[in-house]
Design an enzyme around this catalytic site. Structure first.
Site, PDB file in Angstrom:
ATOM      1  N   CYS A 103      54.040 -51.041 107.978  1.00 38.60           N
ATOM      2  CA  CYS A 103      53.883 -50.354 106.688  1.00 38.60           C
ATOM      3  C   CYS A 103      53.487 -51.315 105.583  1.00 38.60           C
ATOM      4  O   CYS A 103      53.202 -50.901 104.463  1.00 38.60           O
ATOM      5  CB  CYS A 103      55.168 -49.625 106.319  1.00 38.60           C
ATOM      6  SG  CYS A 103      55.655 -48.423 107.567  1.00 38.60           S
TER       7      CYS A 103
ATOM      8  N   HIS B  89      53.589 -41.599 101.652  1.00 41.31           N
ATOM      9  CA  HIS B  89      53.620 -42.840 102.409  1.00 41.31           C
ATOM     10  C   HIS B  89      52.689 -42.764 103.635  1.00 41.31           C
ATOM     11  O   HIS B  89      53.140 -42.575 104.758  1.00 41.31           O
ATOM     12  CB  HIS B  89      55.078 -43.112 102.835  1.00 41.31           C
ATOM     13  CG  HIS B  89      55.290 -44.416 103.533  1.00 41.31           C
ATOM     14  ND1 HIS B  89      54.455 -45.504 103.380  1.00 41.31           N
ATOM     15  CD2 HIS B  89      56.255 -44.817 104.417  1.00 41.31           C
ATOM     16  CE1 HIS B  89      54.903 -46.505 104.136  1.00 41.31           C
ATOM     17  NE2 HIS B  89      55.978 -46.109 104.765  1.00 41.31           N
TER      18      HIS B  89
ATOM     19  N   SER C 195      60.629 -40.610 102.528  1.00 43.63           N
ATOM     20  CA  SER C 195      59.279 -40.400 102.000  1.00 43.63           C
ATOM     21  C   SER C 195      58.449 -39.583 102.984  1.00 43.63           C
ATOM     22  O   SER C 195      58.604 -39.709 104.192  1.00 43.63           O
ATOM     23  CB  SER C 195      58.610 -41.749 101.748  1.00 43.63           C
ATOM     24  OG  SER C 195      58.644 -42.533 102.921  1.00 43.63           O
TER      25      SER C 195
ATOM     26  N   LYS D 112      58.245 -41.985  97.855  1.00 41.81           N
ATOM     27  CA  LYS D 112      59.015 -40.749  97.987  1.00 41.81           C
ATOM     28  C   LYS D 112      58.219 -39.507  97.610  1.00 41.81           C
ATOM     29  O   LYS D 112      58.383 -38.445  98.235  1.00 41.81           O
ATOM     30  CB  LYS D 112      60.277 -40.845  97.106  1.00 41.81           C
ATOM     31  CG  LYS D 112      61.139 -39.595  97.124  1.00 41.81           C
ATOM     32  CD  LYS D 112      61.729 -39.361  98.501  1.00 41.81           C
ATOM     33  CE  LYS D 112      62.201 -37.934  98.714  1.00 41.81           C
ATOM     34  NZ  LYS D 112      61.100 -37.036  99.068  1.00 41.81           N
TER      35      LYS D 112
END
Lengths: 385, 385
Positions: B83, B333, B207, B329
């Site tokens: 990520c 994401h 998220s 959030k």
């Protein structure tokens, strides 16, 4: 840019390493490079890998390996450009050290292709092609190269056996490389009688995959303490270039434009011409790729690549020795690691450590690493000072 | 190192883009950045992506996208740090331009997580954890974060509802971001009554994923022609640091050591302290991560992260506004693209383009992007001059 030099190298044998995990194979090469460099820590780790997310279910490979080899806390990242991943990681590490941002980097290429999961490596390799427009049609990566080779033979009038010298040369040189996948040699007869994979590519046109890792440690050239008896090896030229990802989009599928562009930029950066190159570690994933690489880099006329093999110019004592440690064909092709094997082999030649396949007086060596069917191509030129 | 400035930005909305392929989504952001920069070509393309080899069967994403957006022939590469891939690509592009090797770079983060193939995105996300020692036990990525949050609540005596301000703040800010995944706002009551995913993490602690791309174009600061009305945005600080890949290997699983290290290095490089940061785009993949990030970067004492939310210090008018465009959030994401959304949002604030969520007098912004459960963390500080 600061000039960058190589402080240490390490590699593992390429084979099916069923008894070792991905991190253990990477560790073997990393620790060998650290021992060779007499350095236990670097500021950054740049990992080249193509398949670990598919074959091992493991991403974030930079940090994964940094954790394992004691580089906890340091910068780490993975770089991917299909089979060009190894040298793409090398170039990323080079930029970081050359920019002055960090003062030492380890670059490591690693691939573990045999695994208990039995996941499909052939499908994994096809991720180097265009998923929407090539793979969707059901073609494999070998199939794409077979179409290129067939067209090349048709266009320029070569027979299949004319490509034999590429494979024979690689296998002959690999007999003297203890890290090579296939160390048994090859005759022209064996080449010609080998089993067909995707016509006209037979088993002896194609490189074997395998598990392996190769690593180097680089530092700013002016901060390097020379070890007794070692020449200083500097990175003189580095370039990366791209072509269309799908072969059918190219104006001429028989010319590696990205090889031409990256070699041209690397020659310019190094301040050399093709005549200055003492040996060339090229990307003979398939014998046709050896011919196309030689042509794009200016060593042969268009369509005349096989001539260099037939005239004996590519052997250790020839005008331009290629694949001096066995090339992809016989040293092996652990895809995301291959580019780093090439770089390590160039350094071995420049250090004079190649025994029976040592190129006499080698001072300037070139490595070229190809991602996909010529889509991403990186060329590096290293010099012994 | 040369100082580097941002010439243009572009992004797409984050949603399930069923009608668009991976390359089309990337193209939307790339062309927007080119239009904003008034530049049609860059020397290099650096792509951040985590999942395309698993979800789309597509590797070699640098070249894949270069081909699509008209950067044929140029250098291109993919950078992956789970990520954290987006900001890892940003740092790779920064090194290339800062070193003097190239004079312009596009950095693009892209992820397409919804796809017709139905391949398992949850399994793909788990490749950010340790495949051998964590995933093998059957734990998911949310599960790992749930263990961290449960321990944190136990250790420091927080209740679940104490984390509500993080999610409410992100959702409130996302109402004014047309690119956000969720633009409907959130109340404390909705937060507390939301469905449980992995106790104590409920749906409103987590998220949402999605498809999207965000891009920037960077050039040497001294070669930049300022467009009328634009401030010059420079990259003042950049750092990357790692921790152990598996959470169980950490001395203290409740402290993000890699966030501490990378923030410390970024502050030093930028010549600032935490007091100089006007706003902070942090990585609130889960509400617990917002608390841990604030603590590691020095904005809260150990174990006191939630206090900043409860005291109203993280809102647009607070002492340290965070997630000003919605954060992970509520903006969403799209994993490998997220780091580039954060960078684009910092630039929007520094340009004064954020309307109702504009931070008054914003001159110095920070972005922090996390790969895995705190294993790879990159911190960037940008300044308006």
């Amino acid at each position: 840019m600061r000039q960058v030099a190589i402080l240490g190298i390490g590699q593992t044998i390429i084979e099916e390493q069923w008894g070792k995990s991905l991190r253990e194979i990477a560790g073997d090469a990393a620790f060998a490079a650290m021992a060779d460099a007499r350095l236990e820590k670097t500021d950054g780790l740049f990992v080249g890998n193509m398949l670990s997310s598919i074959v091992a279910g493991q991403n974030q490979l930079g940090t994964f390996i940094a954790d394992w080899v004691g580089l906890w806390g340091q910068e780490a990242v993975k770089v991917e450009a299909a089979c060009g991943s190894g040298s793409a990681a090398f170039r990323a590490g080079l930029m970081a050290v050359a920019s002055g941002e960090i003062d030492s980097a380890m670059v490591l290429g690693v691939e573990k292709m045999s695994d208990q999961s039995g996941r499909d490596v052939t499908a994994g390799l096809a991720t180097a092609a265009d998923a929407d427009y090539e793979v969707e049609q059901g073609i494999s990566f070998v199939g794409i190269n077979a179409l290129i080779m067939r067209r090349y033979m048709h266009e320029y009038g070569w027979k299949h056996i004319d490509f034999a010298p590429f494979s024979v040369n690689s296998h002959t040189n690999a007999m003297y490389n203890p890290y090579a996948r296939l160390q048994d040699g090859l005759t022209v007869e064996q080449f010609e009688k080998s089993a067909m994979i995707a016509s006209p590519i037979n088993l002896m046109d194609a490189s074997p995959t395998g598990d392996g890792a190769a690593a180097i440690i680089m530092v700013p050239a002016d901060q390097m303490l020379l070890q007794p008896g070692h020449a200083r090896i500097i990175v003189a030229g580095s370039a990366s270039a791209t072509d269309t990802i799908a072969v059918h989009s190219r104006r001429d599928p028989l010319f590696l434009t990205a090889a031409y562009l990256s070699a041209k930029r690397a020659y310019e950066m190094a301040g050399v011409t093709k005549e200055d190159i003492d040996f060339f570690e090229l990307h003979d994933a398939f014998s046709i790729m050896a011919a196309l690489s030689l042509e794009a880099c200016g060593f042969a006329e268009r369509g005349q690549g096989p001539r260099l093999g037939l005239d004996g110019e590519i052997t250790i004592t020839g005008r331009l020795p290629i694949c001096t440690r066995g090339g992809l064909k016989a040293r092996g092709h652990p895809v995301g690691a291959t580019g780093m094997y090439q770089i390590v082999e160039v350094i071995q030649q420049l250090r004079g450590e190649c025994g029976p396949t040592q190129v006499d007086g080698a001072k300037i060596g070139m490595a070229q690493n190809i991602g996909g069917s010529g889509a991403t191509i990186l060329t590096h030129i290293l010099k012994a000072e």
